[in-house]
Design a protein around this motif. Sequence first.
Motif, PDB file in Angstrom:
ATOM      1  N   SER A  58       0.822  -1.206   0.000  1.00 18.89           N
ATOM      2  CA  SER A  58       0.000   0.000   0.000  1.00 18.89           C
ATOM      3  C   SER A  58       0.855   1.255   0.000  1.00 18.89           C
ATOM      4  N   ILE A  59       1.946   1.245   0.748  1.00 20.28           N
ATOM      5  CA  ILE A  59       2.862   2.388   0.752  1.00 20.28           C
ATOM      6  C   ILE A  59       3.428   2.608  -0.647  1.00 20.28           C
ATOM      7  N   ALA A  60       3.832   1.525  -1.302  1.00 21.09           N
ATOM      8  CA  ALA A  60       4.384   1.649  -2.657  1.00 21.09           C
ATOM      9  C   ALA A  60       3.368   2.276  -3.606  1.00 21.09           C
ATOM     10  N   CYS A  61       2.116   1.852  -3.515  1.00 18.68           N
ATOM     11  CA  CYS A  61       1.081   2.392  -4.403  1.00 18.68           C
ATOM     12  C   CYS A  61       0.883   3.885  -4.188  1.00 18.68           C
ATOM     13  N   VAL A  62       0.871   4.312  -2.941  1.00 21.09           N
ATOM     14  CA  VAL A  62       0.628   5.729  -2.639  1.00 21.09           C
ATOM     15  C   VAL A  62       1.848   6.579  -2.964  1.00 21.09           C
ATOM     16  N   MET A  63       3.046   6.132  -2.552  1.00 18.44           N
ATOM     17  CA  MET A  63       4.244   6.951  -2.751  1.00 18.44           C
ATOM     18  C   MET A  63       4.625   7.041  -4.226  1.00 18.44           C
ATOM     19  N   TYR A  64       4.421   5.965  -4.980  1.00 21.32           N
ATOM     20  CA  TYR A  64       4.716   6.037  -6.408  1.00 21.32           C
ATOM     21  C   TYR A  64       3.740   6.965  -7.114  1.00 21.32           C
ATOM     22  N   LEU A  65       2.504   7.009  -6.630  1.00 24.44           N
ATOM     23  CA  LEU A  65       1.518   7.940  -7.168  1.00 24.44           C
ATOM     24  C   LEU A  65       1.890   9.384  -6.860  1.00 24.44           C
ATOM     25  N   LEU A  66       2.305   9.636  -5.617  1.00 21.07           N
ATOM     26  CA  LEU A  66       2.584  11.002  -5.183  1.00 21.07           C
ATOM     27  C   LEU A  66       3.894  11.549  -5.735  1.00 21.07           C
ATOM     28  N   LEU A  67       4.913  10.676  -5.859  1.00 23.19           N
ATOM     29  CA  LEU A  67       6.229  11.185  -6.231  1.00 23.19           C
ATOM     30  C   LEU A  67       6.999  10.262  -7.178  1.00 23.19           C
ATOM     31  N   GLY A  68       6.986   8.967  -6.923  1.00 19.69           N
ATOM     32  CA  GLY A  68       7.858   8.048  -7.646  1.00 19.69           C
ATOM     33  C   GLY A  68       7.692   8.071  -9.148  1.00 19.69           C
ATOM     34  N   TYR A  69       6.461   8.090  -9.627  1.00 18.79           N
ATOM     35  CA  TYR A  69       6.217   8.105 -11.064  1.00 18.79           C
ATOM     36  C   TYR A  69       6.745   9.388 -11.692  1.00 18.79           C
ATOM     37  N   GLN A  70       6.593  10.492 -10.992  1.00 16.03           N
ATOM     38  CA  GLN A  70       7.091  11.775 -11.501  1.00 16.03           C
ATOM     39  C   GLN A  70       8.608  11.758 -11.627  1.00 16.03           C
ATOM     40  N   VAL A 119       3.207  -1.804  -9.614  1.00 14.89           N
ATOM     41  CA  VAL A 119       3.342  -3.126  -9.012  1.00 14.89           C
ATOM     42  C   VAL A 119       4.792  -3.608  -9.073  1.00 14.89           C
ATOM     43  N   PHE A 120       5.565  -3.099 -10.019  1.00 14.88           N
ATOM     44  CA  PHE A 120       7.007  -3.389 -10.034  1.00 14.88           C
ATOM     45  C   PHE A 120       7.684  -2.768  -8.815  1.00 14.88           C
ATOM     46  N   VAL A 121       7.301  -1.549  -8.491  1.00 14.49           N
ATOM     47  CA  VAL A 121       7.881  -0.873  -7.331  1.00 14.49           C
ATOM     48  C   VAL A 121       7.590  -1.676  -6.056  1.00 14.49           C
ATOM     49  N   ALA A 122       6.368  -2.145  -5.920  1.00 14.04           N
ATOM     50  CA  ALA A 122       6.002  -2.926  -4.748  1.00 14.04           C
ATOM     51  C   ALA A 122       6.802  -4.213  -4.672  1.00 14.04           C
ATOM     52  N   ALA A 145      10.424   2.056   3.664  1.00 18.64           N
ATOM     53  CA  ALA A 145       9.645   1.760   2.463  1.00 18.64           C
ATOM     54  C   ALA A 145       9.191   3.033   1.757  1.00 18.64           C
ATOM     55  N   VAL A 146       8.869   4.054   2.514  1.00 17.83           N
ATOM     56  CA  VAL A 146       8.451   5.330   1.927  1.00 17.83           C
ATOM     57  C   VAL A 146       9.551   5.878   1.015  1.00 17.83           C
ATOM     58  N   PHE A 147      10.789   5.859   1.492  1.00 20.03           N
ATOM     59  CA  PHE A 147      11.898   6.425   0.724  1.00 20.03           C
ATOM     60  C   PHE A 147      12.307   5.522  -0.439  1.00 20.03           C
ATOM     61  N   MET A 148      12.265   4.214  -0.224  1.00 13.27           N
ATOM     62  CA  MET A 148      12.618   3.292  -1.305  1.00 13.27           C
ATOM     63  C   MET A 148      11.666   3.432  -2.486  1.00 13.27           C
TER      64      MET A 148
END
Length: 424
Positions: A58-70, A119-122, A145-148
């Motif tokens: 769940s952390i991966a889904c939220v953090m990648y949405l907020l920042l990781g994808y960008q 899902v790759f990030v997770a 996990a947030v930072f990773m």
Amino acid sequence: MDTANMTIELSYALDTFYFLVCGALVMWMAAGFAMLESGLVRSKNTAEILTKNVALYSIACVMYLLLGYQVMYGGDGINGVIPSLGALLPGENTTEAVLAGGEGAPYYSGASDFFFQVVFVAATMSIISGAVAERMKLWSFLTFAVFMTAIIYPVQAYWSWGGGFLSAAGYSDFAGSGIVHLCGGVGALIGAIMVGPRKGKYDAEGRPRAIPGANMPLAALGMFALWLGWFGFNGGSQLVLSSVADANAVAKIFVNTNTAAAGGLLAALITARIKWGKADLTMAVNGALAGLVAITAEPLAPSPLAATLIGAVGGIIVVFSVLALDRLRVDDPVGAISVHGTAGIWGVLIVPASNTGASIGPQLLGLAAIIGWTAAASAVVFALVKLGMGLRVTEEEEYEGVDIAECGLEAYPEFVGARGGTAG
């Protein structure tokens, strides 16, 4: 609408649907990691490792949405090294853009690409949870996990899949032996070193003691769940299915992925039999996963026989990697560092043997960049978390089991003893 436009729209719909289904298969790998890890830890630590797995996804889904994808798809950045920030999410493709045709026309939904990437990030983060199992604080792990998922993984993924300097240099990694698995393996290595080994894992002379997992059937089931999910992992990385050539490529990727896993399992099982005189189930399980990791960097170019051999070498490597880490007193309860890190290196290095468009120089550069960045960034984050929250539970909490200390419940309450501990 004319026939040509109908064909284009049908191809777009089919490729988008295929991408989404493959993403769903990769998401199922989260269940595989959860089952595998909960089978390989002791019963008194089962609820906590499951909590880690459901929370990190769940952390991966939220953090990648907020920042990781960008970060990962931010554009040119600075010299292809430092990414710039892009859009929060890819915009919806219009019918006009799809029908325009040509090289720049979209051929699947941008949102399907986001789902496939998240899902790759997770999966990358799931690799780390097993290596620090049974002694790391839950909330310290989740903070890491947030930072990773927001920064560490996306930066090095930008270098390759986001158009950064590794992509320009010619680094080849079809579905992520290095980008996904080695990144997770290096993060797991740094975490295991900084948290330290479990109490009782090594004797006074530094010799390792076996600490068996609580549920081998669950571990084996987790392996098969991961094996199934890997068809989406590698097959989805072809990106499209709607042409004859792409459909044939996907079929070959599935065959090679499957046979590499089989080769890895058999090679690890035989290696264990030769070395110890016994068929070691844990080595067989990790051998299959090592074979899958090894073929992930190039699952299309090799013949099925070559893919089997690539997986088999991964299976042999994982046995000796586990032994080497134990000699170095690096405690990895599930073998994640060896499966994803060591076999990931092998997978990246063997690419030029089957893919004539790849060469060893860019592959070595990619390994150096991924290992160097992930190790340094992970060490900094783990150190900061240690200063702020601490990394490790107390000796008493470790002895009683982190289920009680961190979650306040038992995964197997029928085994609770009179003192409130567990039989594990």
